[in-house]
Design an enzyme around this catalytic site. Structure first.
Site, PDB file in Angstrom:
ATOM      1  N   ASP A  20       4.094   3.215   7.227  1.00  0.00           N
ATOM      2  CA  ASP A  20       4.078   3.399   5.772  1.00  0.00           C
ATOM      3  C   ASP A  20       3.522   2.166   5.059  1.00  0.00           C
ATOM      4  O   ASP A  20       3.706   1.042   5.518  1.00  0.00           O
ATOM      5  CB  ASP A  20       5.512   3.682   5.295  1.00  0.00           C
ATOM      6  CG  ASP A  20       5.522   4.332   3.917  1.00  0.00           C
ATOM      7  OD1 ASP A  20       4.459   4.838   3.485  1.00  0.00           O
ATOM      8  OD2 ASP A  20       6.577   4.333   3.265  1.00  0.00           O
ATOM      9  N   HIS A  37      -5.842   3.264   4.741  1.00  0.00           N
ATOM     10  CA  HIS A  37      -5.681   4.039   5.970  1.00  0.00           C
ATOM     11  C   HIS A  37      -6.606   3.487   7.071  1.00  0.00           C
ATOM     12  O   HIS A  37      -6.230   3.415   8.236  1.00  0.00           O
ATOM     13  CB  HIS A  37      -5.984   5.522   5.724  1.00  0.00           C
ATOM     14  CG  HIS A  37      -5.034   6.184   4.751  1.00  0.00           C
ATOM     15  ND1 HIS A  37      -3.675   5.971   4.800  1.00  0.00           N
ATOM     16  CD2 HIS A  37      -5.238   7.043   3.720  1.00  0.00           C
ATOM     17  CE1 HIS A  37      -3.085   6.685   3.845  1.00  0.00           C
ATOM     18  NE2 HIS A  37      -4.017   7.326   3.168  1.00  0.00           N
ATOM     19  N   LEU A 132      -0.007   4.268  29.084  1.00  0.00           N
ATOM     20  CA  LEU A 132       0.758   4.571  27.868  1.00  0.00           C
ATOM     21  C   LEU A 132       0.419   5.982  27.431  1.00  0.00           C
ATOM     22  O   LEU A 132      -0.739   6.395  27.494  1.00  0.00           O
ATOM     23  CB  LEU A 132       0.352   3.587  26.749  1.00  0.00           C
ATOM     24  CG  LEU A 132       0.927   3.856  25.353  1.00  0.00           C
ATOM     25  CD1 LEU A 132       2.407   3.448  25.303  1.00  0.00           C
ATOM     26  CD2 LEU A 132       0.160   3.094  24.269  1.00  0.00           C
TER      27      LEU A 132
END
Ligand code: FPP
Length: 243
Positions: A20, A37, A132
């Site tokens: 956020d 972003h 991952l």
């Protein structure tokens, strides 16, 4: 009786992040919102590298919530472009790093171009033993997910594929869109202290860390500090540890 079980598993295996603060970062820096972003995608790359360095099994990131569809159309278009660009630019690097991608959520509104890219990126990065697993929530909402999983279970009941006795936590986790269960650690940047519909079922016993920094300012070092703080957490899972 002395019980000396260690309930702090020391090292988080499964981490979730609510990234956020991109909007506030852009505003503070007098930039268009999508620049926030864009900077945020760069932070994801750094955090992925640290996850690999720290042997974390999976990283689940909240890239776009079901509620984010109500944002202005130009912001949504910017995020769509960013997703396409991130896939085009990053998949070969992620493949080299043995990172396996998995996009989840309600993917029905993303359009053919993005759905095609997502499916190719998932196939191209598929690994039996990835370094991952990078799970990316797109159009995801925890409540919707639980409703959708319940409907799928009801269909199985109706078709006699299962009986009501078979319904348990593992089954709900399996029918959920979320690729992982039992998240160990959730980090939320940007200062707000809430889950915002993220991993409601899977984060039942997660340690939750709220960080004031905005996501574009979050560094690999900040992430390391969260992992270190996790190591000190006293995780009892509701049990009483006597000494
Ligand atoms: C929250 O910041 C961030 C989002 C809603 C979008 C995050 C998306 C990306 C970083 C791009 C997609 C990433 C990948 C890896 C495909 P906010 O805009 O709610 O910030 P604010 O609270 O300051 O307004």
């Amino acid at each position: 009786m002395a019980i000396s079980l260690s309930y702090n598993n020391n090292h988080p295996k499964k981490v979730g992040i609510i990234m956020d603060g991109n909007g506030r970062w852009a505003k503070f820096n007098k930039l268009k919102i999508n620049k926030g972003h864009e900077k945020g995608v760069g932070v994801v790359r750094d955090v992925v590298k640290e996850c690999i360095a720290q042997n974390i099994e999976s990283l689940t990131i909240y890239a776009f919530s079901s509620e984010n569809w109500s944002r202005p159309q130009n912001e949504i278009n910017g995020i769509k472009k960013l997703i396409v660009r991130a896939i085009d630019d990053q998949v070969s690097e992620l493949k080299k790093q043995n990172v396996m991608l998995d996009f989840f959520g309600d993917l029905s509104n993303w359009g053919d171009e993005i759905l095609g890219k997502i499916s190719k990126a998932e196939n191209d990065t598929f690994e039996e033993h990835p370094s991952l697993r990078l799970n990316i929530a797109l159009g995801y909402g925890g409540r919707n997910d639980i409703v959708a999983a319940s409907k799928r279970i009801a269909e199985h009941l109706k078709s006699d594929l299962i009986s009501s006795d078979d319904i348990n936590e593992d089954m709900i986790a399996k029918f959920s869109q979320v690729p992982d269960d039992n998240i160990d650690l959730i980090i939320r940047t940007g200062g707000d202290k809430r889950l915002s519909n993220f991993l409601l079922f899977q984060a039942a016993y997660a340690e939750i860390f709220f960080v004031d920094k905005l996501w574009p300012d979050f560094t690999r070092d900040d992430f390391k500090k969260c992992l270190d703080a996790f190591k000190k957490a006293d995780r009892r899972f509701g049990k009483r540890i006597e000494d």
